[in-house]
Design a protein around this motif. Structure first.
Motif, PDB file in Angstrom:
ATOM      1  N   LYS A  27     -44.622 -30.815  31.253  1.00 43.87           N
ATOM      2  CA  LYS A  27     -45.747 -30.010  31.778  1.00 43.87           C
ATOM      3  C   LYS A  27     -47.304 -30.200  31.719  1.00 43.87           C
ATOM      4  O   LYS A  27     -47.484 -31.456  31.105  1.00 43.87           O
ATOM      5  CB  LYS A  27     -45.643 -28.613  31.189  1.00 43.87           C
ATOM      6  N   CYS A  30     -48.352 -29.130  27.617  1.00 43.67           N
ATOM      7  CA  CYS A  30     -47.535 -29.247  26.496  1.00 43.67           C
ATOM      8  C   CYS A  30     -46.654 -30.096  26.840  1.00 43.67           C
ATOM      9  O   CYS A  30     -46.490 -30.747  27.891  1.00 43.67           O
ATOM     10  CB  CYS A  30     -46.748 -27.958  26.271  1.00 43.67           C
ATOM     11  N   CYS A  32     -43.020 -29.876  27.317  1.00 42.44           N
ATOM     12  CA  CYS A  32     -41.728 -29.526  27.912  1.00 42.44           C
ATOM     13  C   CYS A  32     -41.463 -30.182  29.483  1.00 42.44           C
ATOM     14  O   CYS A  32     -42.338 -30.589  29.928  1.00 42.44           O
ATOM     15  CB  CYS A  32     -41.933 -28.044  28.054  1.00 42.44           C
ATOM     16  N   VAL A  44     -38.893 -24.635  27.640  1.00 38.19           N
ATOM     17  CA  VAL A  44     -40.257 -23.734  27.083  1.00 38.19           C
ATOM     18  C   VAL A  44     -40.375 -24.078  25.516  1.00 38.19           C
ATOM     19  O   VAL A  44     -39.458 -24.736  25.022  1.00 38.19           O
ATOM     20  CB  VAL A  44     -39.698 -22.385  27.166  1.00 38.19           C
ATOM     21  N   CYS A  45     -41.675 -23.859  25.129  1.00 30.15           N
ATOM     22  CA  CYS A  45     -42.233 -24.181  23.609  1.00 30.15           C
ATOM     23  C   CYS A  45     -43.089 -23.222  23.347  1.00 30.15           C
ATOM     24  O   CYS A  45     -43.594 -22.437  24.113  1.00 30.15           O
ATOM     25  CB  CYS A  45     -42.427 -25.729  23.564  1.00 30.15           C
ATOM     26  N   CYS A  48     -46.487 -23.244  26.194  1.00 28.82           N
ATOM     27  CA  CYS A  48     -46.003 -22.627  27.318  1.00 28.82           C
ATOM     28  C   CYS A  48     -45.638 -21.099  27.402  1.00 28.82           C
ATOM     29  O   CYS A  48     -45.693 -20.506  28.661  1.00 28.82           O
ATOM     30  CB  CYS A  48     -45.472 -23.402  28.271  1.00 28.82           C
TER      31      CYS A  48
HETATM   32 ZN    ZN Z   1     -43.976 -25.993  26.578  1.00 35.25          ZN
END
Ligand code: ZN
Ligand code: ADP
Ligand code: MG
Length: 506
Positions: A27, A30, A32, A44-45, A48
């Motif tokens: 992304k 980030c 991901c 996801v993290c 995000c």
């Molecule tokens: Zn993320």
């Protein structure tokens, strides 16, 4: 009803906002994964998902691709590019702001030469090219709404044109030509159904010479055909409104393909409502000159340049060149096939392109090969056919081992079995019948079975040989060597003093 104050023709203004999903590993802010179609909420993290206290970090690969597009669109590249927060609330955007660019995008003031019907071009100005993050996705199911944040934070590049387009058809052509260009650059797959290329179309009309009118923005245009239809509808609708003496309301409207019309969605917010301000967690981006010139020098050749070069270098006509260069992968395949042939041809001057062969390759690709691609739903770069394999088939034909008809079948088997053409011909016994004895038997039987035609040929109706050839091909499932067959038919009818039974009895 109010009287229209204006009786003349209206002038139309169309500007597009095109979003493309960039093909990056991760992304934009980030680490991901940036992929389409995963299980919801698996990529996801905290970054995000908009957790407090986490910091974004800029993905260099996304920046490089943003510059590639900005350069291909002849933009001025800002010495300082700045990320800003665009503030609004929507459940698919967990931070309540979107990181985007506003005052200082990567590229500004560019242009794209749109090719019009008839071969001329018109320069469409590009307002800017900016990088931003996408939002997540809302899924409405059985009365409840679910949220999938996999897409949140994936890199989007937005390209904004000036309102220089004048018809729905032109807007459609712009999107098609732009899509082809960004696919050539390899920055996006440009798949409109999956949403990796999305387009909003802004349109206004006004009395000629009076400049821009009040615009409406059309959304939900997930195919280039919808863009044309929605704009044509909207131009008619606005014309009616103005003709009745009323005013256009600036608003966002949704295209409804089923009903073939647009309908109001919301009155449009202006940029003031977003309270843009510089993103405090990302420093302004200042590209080094060396970095930019390195990107520029490695930029892929663009579709139009390539089409013109291919026509010149390989002697293709425009129709053929248009087909070959529609997709970069097809153009690569074509050039590689001709290159391999050239390399193998030790007799020929290695710098000189065999244009006759190039023409043959082009017609195989646009004919037989494209048909199999359509039927199988594959594209050339991920099909079992390679340049080497196509060259093998063409060599087998050239050397008289197989006929063109069999060559077509061999390609079909390559697609089915993913094996080498030479092996297919050997294993399936598709070699041309070049054994005189065997072929002679077949020819003899066919001539005997068609006495009237044989007589006609001997009396001068040479064209009728074609019919007998067809019969021989049928009897040998296309394996008879055409040249040899023709000779054997002639030999049987003329040299052997053949007289049919019919004639004898006459
Ligand atoms: Zn993320
Ligand atoms: P907004 O502030 O509503 O986002 P912008 O000025 O940023 O509007 O322009 C967005 C898009 O709309 C651009 O593609 C631009 O060319 C187009 N556009 C702007 N004003 C008009 C107008 N009056 N008529 C047609 N298109 C317009
Ligand atoms: Mg805008």
């Amino acid at each position: 009803m109010a009287q229209s104050p204006y009786k003349g023709e209206y002038q139309t203004f169309i500007g597009l906002e095109i979003h493309i999903h960039l093909l990056t590993e991760s992304k934009v802010f980030c680490g991901c994964r940036n992929v389409f179609g995963s299980e919801p909420n698996t990529n996801v993290c905290p970054v995000c998902m908009g957790y407090p206290g986490v910091l974004p970090s800029l993905n260099e690969e996304a920046v490089r691709k943003a510059y590639q597009v900005a350069m291909a669109l002849n933009c001025h590249l800002n010495e300082k590019a700045v990320f800003e927060r665009k503030n609004y609330f929507y459940p698919d955007m967990p931070k309540n702001y979107q990181i985007s660019q506003f005052e200082y995008p990567f590229g500004i003031n560019g242009w794209f030469d749109l090719e019009l019907a008839g071969g001329s071009t018109r320069r469409i100005r590009i307002h800017d090219v900016h990088l931003e993050e996408d939002a997540g996705k809302m899924i409405h199911e059985g009365g409840i709404s679910k949220l999938d944040y996999n897409r949140a934070g994936t890199p989007l590049l937005e390209i904004v044109t000036e309102p220089d387009l004048v018809t729905g058809e032109e807007a459609e052509a712009f999107v098609q030509q732009f899509r082809q260009m960004v696919r050539y650059l390899g920055v996006t797959d440009g798949n409109m159904e999956e949403g990796s290329l999305r387009c909003d179309a802004n349109v206004s009309i006004n009395e000629s010479g009076k400049g821009l009118g009040t615009k409406t923005e059309c959304k939900n245009l997930n195919s280039s055909r919808f863009i044309k239809k929605a704009l044509e509808y909207e131009i008619k609708r606005q014309t009616k409104v103005l003709n009745s003496g009323e005013k256009i309301i600036q608003e966002t409207r949704l295209w409804d393909e089923g009903k073939s019309r647009t309908s109001p969605m919301r009155t449009k917010e202006s940029s003031n409502d977003y309270r843009y301000f510089p993103e405090p967690d990302l420093p302004p981006y200042r590209p080094e000159k060396k970095y930019l010139s390195e990107i520029e020098s490695s930029l892929a050749e663009l579709p139009r340049e390539r089409r013109i070069r291919i026509m010149e270098e390989y002697g293709l006509n425009e129709q053929q060149a248009l087909f070959i260069t529609a997709e970069k992968s097809m153009a690569d395949f074509f050039e590689k096939t001709v290159y391999l042939k050239n390399k193998a041809d030790t007799e020929s001057d290695s710098n000189k392109i065999d244009t006759a062969f190039a023409g043959t390759v082009a017609s195989w690709l646009s004919g037989n090969v494209q048909k199999i691609l359509n039927d199988s739903g594959l594209s050339i770069e991920n099909s079992p056919l390679s340049s080497d394999r196509l060259l093998s088939v063409l060599n087998l034909i050239e050397n008289g081992k197989i006929s063109a008809g069999i060559g077509k079948k061999v390609i079909g088997v390559v697609f089915e079995k993913d094996t080498e053409p030479e092996d297919i011909v050997k294993d399936l016994g598709m070699d041309q019948m070049s054994d005189t004895g065997e072929l002679q038997g077949v020819v003899s039987a066919i001539v005997d079975a068609n006495p009237k035609i044989a007589d006609a040929i001997r009396d001068g109706a040479d064209k009728q040989i074609g019919f007998l050839m067809g019969q021989v091909m049928k009897a040998t499932s296309g394996k008879a060597n055409p040249g040899m067959t023709r000779n054997l038919i002639r030999e049987k009818i003329f040299k052997q003093g053949y007289i049919s039974e019919d004639k004898k009895n006459a």
